[in-house]
Write a protein that holds these residues in place. Structure first.
Motif, short mmCIF file in Angstrom:
data_model
loop_
_atom_site.label_atom_id
_atom_site.label_comp_id
_atom_site.label_asym_id
_atom_site.label_seq_id
_atom_site.Cartn_x
_atom_site.Cartn_y
_atom_site.Cartn_z
N GLN A 37 64.02 43.74 15.13
CA GLN A 37 64.53 44.41 16.26
C GLN A 37 66.40 44.40 15.85
OE1 GLN A 37 63.42 44.54 20.39
NE2 GLN A 37 61.77 45.06 19.73
N TYR A 42 66.35 50.04 12.95
CA TYR A 42 66.66 50.31 14.04
C TYR A 42 67.33 50.21 15.49
CZ TYR A 42 63.13 47.95 18.53
OH TYR A 42 62.91 48.14 19.67
N GLU A 45 67.97 54.59 15.48
CA GLU A 45 66.70 54.60 16.11
C GLU A 45 66.01 54.61 17.82
OE1 GLU A 45 62.60 56.81 15.13
OE2 GLU A 45 63.57 55.47 13.86
N PHE A 46 65.93 52.60 17.86
CA PHE A 46 65.21 52.61 19.24
C PHE A 46 66.11 51.80 20.20
CE2 PHE A 46 61.69 52.86 15.83
CZ PHE A 46 61.12 54.40 16.27
N ARG A 50 69.21 54.63 20.49
CA ARG A 50 68.95 55.99 21.26
C ARG A 50 69.19 56.83 22.30
NH1 ARG A 50 67.75 51.78 24.11
NH2 ARG A 50 66.68 51.96 26.74
N SER A 54 68.63 61.76 19.67
CA SER A 54 67.20 61.65 19.41
C SER A 54 67.27 61.35 17.31
CB SER A 54 66.24 61.69 19.79
OG SER A 54 65.20 61.13 19.37
N LYS A 56 63.69 60.85 16.41
CA LYS A 56 62.50 60.49 16.81
C LYS A 56 62.34 61.90 15.69
CE LYS A 56 61.77 62.22 21.04
NZ LYS A 56 60.05 62.29 22.51
N GLU A 209 65.97 61.90 23.61
CA GLU A 209 66.38 59.73 23.24
C GLU A 209 64.95 59.70 22.61
OE1 GLU A 209 66.48 58.30 27.65
OE2 GLU A 209 68.08 58.95 27.95
N SER A 210 64.72 58.73 21.78
CA SER A 210 64.49 58.00 20.96
C SER A 210 62.80 57.06 21.99
CB SER A 210 64.15 56.55 19.96
OG SER A 210 65.13 57.92 19.35
N GLU A 211 61.51 58.36 22.08
CA GLU A 211 60.66 56.84 22.61
C GLU A 211 59.35 56.49 21.90
OE1 GLU A 211 59.89 59.49 25.65
OE2 GLU A 211 61.28 59.20 26.61
N ASP A 213 57.59 55.05 18.48
CA ASP A 213 57.48 54.06 17.75
C ASP A 213 57.53 54.90 16.41
OD1 ASP A 213 57.93 51.99 15.51
OD2 ASP A 213 56.39 50.95 15.62
N THR A 214 58.32 54.71 15.01
CA THR A 214 58.64 55.89 13.60
C THR A 214 57.26 55.65 13.37
OG1 THR A 214 60.53 56.13 13.53
CG2 THR A 214 59.31 56.30 11.89
#
Length: 218
Positions: A37, A42, A45-46, A50, A54, A56, A209-211, A213-214
């Motif tokens: 992380q 990371y 994106e997360f 984030r 986004s 995502k 916002e990113s949510e 997992d890719t």
């Protein structure tokens, strides 16, 4: 939903962890490492990133190069699979060559954005959402040239543009002319909310916002 102050804090936190001078020192493992992380992608994106719009959706090839969680599922025309990493073939024939190309272009994007040169960002051959998010983060906040909205279709919807010959850089410039004195992060957030209120097209929206997992594919 995060507040403006939380988003601004996330931006500052990102730049404290990954200041411009560190980008040229990135390695494949500090750029992307499965389960880690504390890597650049990371964070982008997360992590705190984030909250800055986004990126995502899709799979991990949108990062240009990524460490796989599993063995490749099969050949892909545009992606090369090594022992540990997979990468877009256009960047090179080996992990080192590909990552050197990607890293140099990330640095170039960040520097161009810092100079307010969104047209140069437009010209750089780098993964679409990756380069525009990097450009947003490393631009001069006092003279912004990029909004925290990276999806071209969404920008067209916000700008009321139907001509697909108009570039992303041109859309940013057009929308930023209407910004007034509002901070660019808050302005982008307001534009996004206004579009979401008016649109019922999920493909145009896609989330602020990113949510999750890719998905990672070979």
């Amino acid at each position: 939903m995060a507040t403006y102050d939380e988003r601004q804090q996330a931006w500052e936190e990102f730049l404290q962890r990954w200041p411009l001078r560190t980008l040229s020192k990135l390695t494949p493992s500090t750029y992307n490492k499965s389960g880690d992380q504390d890597t650049f992608t990371y964070w982008l994106e997360f992590g705190p990133g984030r909250l800055l719009g986004s990126i995502k959706g899709g799979d991990s090839s949108k990062l240009g190069l990524y460490e796989r969680k599993n063995e490749p599922k099969g050949p892909r025309a545009h992606v090369q699979a090594g022992d540990v990493y997979s990468w877009k073939k256009k960047y090179g024939t080996s992990v080192d060559e590909a990552f050197t190309t990607i890293r140099s272009r990330i640095v170039e994007v960040a520097k161009a954005a810092g100079k307010g040169d969104s047209q140069r960002v437009q010209e750089i051959d780098l993964e679409h959402v990756l380069k525009w998010k990097v450009a947003f983060i490393y631009q001069d906040v006092n003279a912004p040239c990029v909004l925290p909205i990276y999806n071209y279709k969404s920008l067209c919807a916000i700008a009321g543009e139907t001509d697909k010959r108009v570039t992303q850089a041109e859309l940013y410039a057009r929308l930023l002319e209407l910004r007034g004195e509002e901070p660019v992060l808050a302005y982008g957030f307001d534009l996004w909310n206004a579009m979401e209120d008016e649109s019922d097209d999920e493909e145009v929206g896609g989330g602020w916002e990113s949510e999750g997992d890719t998905k990672e594919k070979a």
